[in-house]
Design a protein around this motif. Structure first.
Motif, PDB file in Angstrom:
ATOM      1  N   ALA A 206     -11.458  -1.069   8.063  1.00 53.14           N
ATOM      2  CA  ALA A 206     -12.428  -0.015   7.729  1.00 53.14           C
ATOM      3  C   ALA A 206     -12.629   0.921   8.937  1.00 53.14           C
ATOM      4  O   ALA A 206     -12.602   2.159   8.791  1.00 53.14           O
ATOM      5  N   GLU A 207     -12.779   0.333  10.129  1.00 51.88           N
ATOM      6  CA  GLU A 207     -12.976   1.163  11.337  1.00 51.88           C
ATOM      7  C   GLU A 207     -11.786   2.084  11.571  1.00 51.88           C
ATOM      8  O   GLU A 207     -11.938   3.259  11.875  1.00 51.88           O
ATOM      9  N   ARG A 208     -10.565   1.514  11.437  1.00 48.38           N
ATOM     10  CA  ARG A 208      -9.350   2.317  11.693  1.00 48.38           C
ATOM     11  C   ARG A 208      -9.237   3.450  10.671  1.00 48.38           C
ATOM     12  O   ARG A 208      -8.878   4.574  11.024  1.00 48.38           O
ATOM     13  N   ILE A 209      -9.529   3.155   9.415  1.00 46.43           N
ATOM     14  CA  ILE A 209      -9.387   4.198   8.379  1.00 46.43           C
ATOM     15  C   ILE A 209     -10.370   5.330   8.643  1.00 46.43           C
ATOM     16  O   ILE A 209     -10.027   6.517   8.528  1.00 46.43           O
ATOM     17  N   VAL A 210     -11.576   4.972   9.039  1.00 47.07           N
ATOM     18  CA  VAL A 210     -12.561   6.017   9.369  1.00 47.07           C
ATOM     19  C   VAL A 210     -12.024   6.873  10.524  1.00 47.07           C
ATOM     20  O   VAL A 210     -12.053   8.112  10.479  1.00 47.07           O
ATOM     21  N   ALA A 211     -11.473   6.198  11.557  1.00 49.45           N
ATOM     22  CA  ALA A 211     -10.970   6.941  12.725  1.00 49.45           C
ATOM     23  C   ALA A 211      -9.755   7.802  12.346  1.00 49.45           C
ATOM     24  O   ALA A 211      -9.702   8.996  12.674  1.00 49.45           O
ATOM     25  N   TRP A 212      -8.787   7.226  11.638  1.00 50.30           N
ATOM     26  CA  TRP A 212      -7.532   7.948  11.356  1.00 50.30           C
ATOM     27  C   TRP A 212      -7.731   9.109  10.380  1.00 50.30           C
ATOM     28  O   TRP A 212      -6.924  10.036  10.347  1.00 50.30           O
ATOM     29  N   THR A 213      -8.772   9.019   9.544  1.00 48.91           N
ATOM     30  CA  THR A 213      -8.996  10.137   8.615  1.00 48.91           C
ATOM     31  C   THR A 213     -10.010  11.126   9.189  1.00 48.91           C
ATOM     32  O   THR A 213     -10.376  12.097   8.526  1.00 48.91           O
ATOM     33  N   GLY A 214     -10.502  10.864  10.410  1.00 49.19           N
ATOM     34  CA  GLY A 214     -11.468  11.767  11.044  1.00 49.19           C
ATOM     35  C   GLY A 214     -12.769  11.832  10.265  1.00 49.19           C
ATOM     36  O   GLY A 214     -13.431  12.864  10.212  1.00 49.19           O
ATOM     37  N   SER A 215     -13.138  10.692   9.636  1.00 44.69           N
ATOM     38  CA  SER A 215     -14.303  10.674   8.747  1.00 44.69           C
ATOM     39  C   SER A 215     -15.565  10.290   9.518  1.00 44.69           C
ATOM     40  O   SER A 215     -15.504   9.663  10.576  1.00 44.69           O
ATOM     41  N   ALA A 216     -16.711  10.667   8.952  1.00 38.41           N
ATOM     42  CA  ALA A 216     -17.992  10.244   9.542  1.00 38.41           C
ATOM     43  C   ALA A 216     -18.628   9.170   8.651  1.00 38.41           C
ATOM     44  O   ALA A 216     -19.825   8.889   8.773  1.00 38.41           O
ATOM     45  N   SER A 217     -17.851   8.568   7.754  1.00 42.18           N
ATOM     46  CA  SER A 217     -18.403   7.571   6.813  1.00 42.18           C
ATOM     47  C   SER A 217     -18.972   6.373   7.560  1.00 42.18           C
ATOM     48  O   SER A 217     -18.335   5.861   8.488  1.00 42.18           O
ATOM     49  N   PRO A 218     -20.132   5.866   7.108  1.00 43.88           N
ATOM     50  CA  PRO A 218     -20.618   4.606   7.669  1.00 43.88           C
ATOM     51  C   PRO A 218     -19.880   3.415   7.044  1.00 43.88           C
ATOM     52  O   PRO A 218     -19.339   3.530   5.942  1.00 43.88           O
TER      53      PRO A 218
ATOM     54  N   ILE B 168       0.842  -1.206   0.000  1.00 42.12           N
ATOM     55  CA  ILE B 168       0.000   0.000   0.000  1.00 42.12           C
ATOM     56  C   ILE B 168       0.873   1.250   0.000  1.00 42.12           C
ATOM     57  O   ILE B 168       2.021   1.212   0.451  1.00 42.12           O
ATOM     58  N   GLY B 169       0.295   2.343  -0.495  1.00 47.58           N
ATOM     59  CA  GLY B 169       1.029   3.605  -0.482  1.00 47.58           C
ATOM     60  C   GLY B 169       0.407   4.571  -1.465  1.00 47.58           C
ATOM     61  O   GLY B 169      -0.496   4.218  -2.221  1.00 47.58           O
ATOM     62  N   PRO B 170       0.915   5.808  -1.464  1.00 46.69           N
ATOM     63  CA  PRO B 170       0.437   6.790  -2.418  1.00 46.69           C
ATOM     64  C   PRO B 170       0.625   6.302  -3.850  1.00 46.69           C
ATOM     65  O   PRO B 170       1.581   5.563  -4.126  1.00 46.69           O
ATOM     66  N   ARG B 171      -0.243   6.725  -4.753  1.00 39.80           N
ATOM     67  CA  ARG B 171      -0.252   6.387  -6.199  1.00 39.80           C
ATOM     68  C   ARG B 171      -0.913   5.057  -6.494  1.00 39.80           C
ATOM     69  O   ARG B 171      -1.080   4.707  -7.656  1.00 39.80           O
ATOM     70  N   GLN B 172      -1.273   4.283  -5.456  1.00 40.02           N
ATOM     71  CA  GLN B 172      -1.994   3.044  -5.756  1.00 40.02           C
ATOM     72  C   GLN B 172      -3.433   3.436  -6.097  1.00 40.02           C
ATOM     73  O   GLN B 172      -4.052   4.219  -5.383  1.00 40.02           O
ATOM     74  N   THR B 173      -3.940   2.867  -7.180  1.00 37.39           N
ATOM     75  CA  THR B 173      -5.306   3.213  -7.551  1.00 37.39           C
ATOM     76  C   THR B 173      -6.282   2.194  -6.960  1.00 37.39           C
ATOM     77  O   THR B 173      -5.948   1.022  -6.811  1.00 37.39           O
TER      78      THR B 173
ATOM     79  N   PRO C 156       9.822  -5.126   7.892  1.00 39.27           N
ATOM     80  CA  PRO C 156       9.093  -3.875   7.652  1.00 39.27           C
ATOM     81  C   PRO C 156       8.963  -3.063   8.931  1.00 39.27           C
ATOM     82  O   PRO C 156       8.802  -3.629  10.015  1.00 39.27           O
ATOM     83  N   ALA C 157       9.060  -1.735   8.783  1.00 40.00           N
ATOM     84  CA  ALA C 157       9.130  -0.882   9.979  1.00 40.00           C
ATOM     85  C   ALA C 157       8.007   0.151  10.046  1.00 40.00           C
ATOM     86  O   ALA C 157       7.776   0.735  11.093  1.00 40.00           O
ATOM     87  N   ILE C 158       7.319   0.380   8.931  1.00 39.00           N
ATOM     88  CA  ILE C 158       6.339   1.484   8.902  1.00 39.00           C
ATOM     89  C   ILE C 158       4.973   0.959   9.337  1.00 39.00           C
ATOM     90  O   ILE C 158       4.473  -0.034   8.791  1.00 39.00           O
ATOM     91  N   SER C 159       4.370   1.626  10.314  1.00 38.20           N
ATOM     92  CA  SER C 159       3.096   1.133  10.870  1.00 38.20           C
ATOM     93  C   SER C 159       1.951   1.374   9.892  1.00 38.20           C
ATOM     94  O   SER C 159       2.023   2.249   9.017  1.00 38.20           O
ATOM     95  N   LEU C 160       0.875   0.610  10.085  1.00 39.19           N
ATOM     96  CA  LEU C 160      -0.310   0.789   9.228  1.00 39.19           C
ATOM     97  C   LEU C 160      -0.853   2.209   9.370  1.00 39.19           C
ATOM     98  O   LEU C 160      -1.222   2.844   8.380  1.00 39.19           O
ATOM     99  N   GLU C 161      -0.875   2.720  10.604  1.00 42.98           N
ATOM    100  CA  GLU C 161      -1.417   4.076  10.800  1.00 42.98           C
ATOM    101  C   GLU C 161      -0.595   5.101  10.007  1.00 42.98           C
ATOM    102  O   GLU C 161      -1.162   5.963   9.329  1.00 42.98           O
ATOM    103  N   GLU C 162       0.729   4.984  10.076  1.00 42.85           N
ATOM    104  CA  GLU C 162       1.568   5.937   9.330  1.00 42.85           C
ATOM    105  C   GLU C 162       1.315   5.819   7.826  1.00 42.85           C
ATOM    106  O   GLU C 162       1.213   6.825   7.114  1.00 42.85           O
ATOM    107  N   SER C 163       1.183   4.578   7.350  1.00 44.43           N
ATOM    108  CA  SER C 163       0.910   4.378   5.924  1.00 44.43           C
ATOM    109  C   SER C 163      -0.411   5.025   5.516  1.00 44.43           C
ATOM    110  O   SER C 163      -0.493   5.700   4.486  1.00 44.43           O
ATOM    111  N   ILE C 164      -1.434   4.775   6.317  1.00 45.88           N
ATOM    112  CA  ILE C 164      -2.770   5.295   5.960  1.00 45.88           C
ATOM    113  C   ILE C 164      -2.746   6.830   5.936  1.00 45.88           C
ATOM    114  O   ILE C 164      -3.300   7.462   5.032  1.00 45.88           O
ATOM    115  N   ARG C 165      -2.069   7.434   6.916  1.00 47.52           N
ATOM    116  CA  ARG C 165      -2.007   8.907   6.941  1.00 47.52           C
ATOM    117  C   ARG C 165      -1.256   9.432   5.706  1.00 47.52           C
ATOM    118  O   ARG C 165      -1.628  10.432   5.108  1.00 47.52           O
TER     119      ARG C 165
END
Ligand code: NAD
Length: 341
Positions: free
Chosen positions: A267-279, A192-197, A314-323
């Motif tokens: 899905a729950e973590r991504i909603v939380a880490w992006t500060g989203s209100a998505s269901p 995962i990372g930026p530029r992935q479609t 691997p050293a980069i956390s999922l949270e850091e990647s998602i942000r």
């Protein structure tokens, strides 16, 4: 003749070919190689790749792009001129794209790789080919490279991608045995990372885009299926270390993260880490992937071999990647439609 690279500084001035280098992983790899002083040629037909992914590296002249197909021998001969190293990443990728274009996927992934390996053998280029965790088929992790391969049924087209990658692995090792090709096979797990479609079924960019738009995140099935996601920066580091390792020649090695997470929790973590209100909305698999889809319950690599060969974990956390991904999507204005996983 293959040039010898054993340390990071040895890439300086080396001519390196990256097939599929305008794609997600390939473009990160191309710029990492340019950063350590390599001269990089990218061969890409831009079918899923994007010239924009390479713009900063093209501008400084360290990377050049040849637009062409790995199925075209003339393009390959041109791309391989004076090349000492090749990273073969070009492929038809993504569950949805494979389901939509199964014959093209088999053709590109089997015959394209055959042609790249033949050309690499002629030049004696140090070669790394990208395979996939899909070669393990419907088996559970932690998946070791020594496991026998278990393939899904041939009337379920999704398994054809894993079969094509497995066939390419056989071919790579045969080139090693018969022609002395110095080749390593890297089996990537979810990167995962930026530029992935998210266009072709990749779950993380789809979820992050949906969360940023405030749209629902569609979780396929009950969301209990687990995956382990590896940041592309870690992936690139692992690939470079494998290519620098003499010991990895003639070997297959998993590349990924062994930090497992269920898709529902993702899905729950991504909603939380992006500060989203998505269901978060469950959807039946057949509405997202009509016909020929079989999901895998658990997908996690054993990283013992990667660590033994390269000392890398691997050293980069999922949270850091998602942000990082969220920042990339927001800055590129790529809030793609649809969200599923
Ligand atoms: P991607 O689609 O972004 O990159 C593939 C690139 O190959 C694209 O730029 C595309 O335009 C190019 N391409 C396709 N067909 C071509 C052809 N005939 N000739 C020349 N170029 C062609 O995908 P990615 O995620 O960067 O995948 C790179 C490699 O890693 C692939 O081999 C894929 O199978 C493997 N892989 C990726 C993942 C992942 O999680 N992203 C997991 C397992 C394996």
């Amino acid at each position: 003749m293959s040039a010898k690279v054993g340390r990071r500084e040895d890439w300086q001035g080396e001519h390196v070919l990256v097939t599929g280098g305008a794609g997600f992983i390939g473009s990160h790899l191309a710029s990492a190689l340019a950063e350590v002083g390599a001269r990089v040629t990218v061969l890409d037909d831009l079918s899923t790749g994007d010239i924009e992914n390479l713009l900063p590296s093209l501008a400084d002249g360290q990377v050049r792009l040849l637009r062409g197909s790995i199925l075209d021998n003339r393009a390959l001969v041109r791309a391989f001129r004076d090349v000492g190293h090749v990273f073969h990443l070009a492929a038809t990728v993504g569950v949805q794209r494979v389901l939509e274009r199964p014959l093209e996927a088999i053709h590109v992934n089997v015959h394209g790789t055959q042609r790249v390996l033949a050309q690499a053998s002629k030049c004696g280029a140090r070669t790394l080919i990208a395979s996939s965790s899909e070669v393990y088929g419907p088996q559970s992790g932690p998946l070791k490279e020594s496991l026998p391969l278990v393939m899904g049924p041939t009337d379920t087209i999704r398994w054809s991608y894993g079969c094509a990658k497995a066939l390419s692995e056989y071919e790579a090792f045969e080139h090693h045995r018969r022609f002395g090709l110095p080749v390593t096979v890297a089996r990537f797990f979810n990167v995962i990372g930026p530029r992935q479609t998210g266009r072709y079924g990749m779950v993380v960019p789809r979820f992050v885009s949906a969360a940023l738009r405030g749209d629902p995140l569609h979780v396929v099935g009950d969301g209990s299926q687990t995956r382990s996601f590896c940041d592309v920066r870690d992936t690139v580091e692992a690939i470079l270390r494998l290519a620098e390792s003499e010991e990895s020649i003639g070997q297959v090695c998993n590349v990924g993260s062994d930090d497992e997470i269920s898709i529902a929790t993702l899905a729950e973590r991504i909603v939380a880490w992006t500060g989203s209100a998505s269901p978060i909305v469950p959807v039946p698999p057949e509405t997202v992937y009509p016909g020929g889809f079989a999901d895998i319950e658990r997908r996690c690599p054993s990283l013992d071999r990667l660590e033994a060969l390269t000392g890398f974990r691997p050293a980069i956390s999922l949270e850091e990647s998602i942000r990082h991904i969220a920042a990339g999507i927001a800055s590129r204005g790529e809030l793609e439609e649809g969200a599923s996983g």
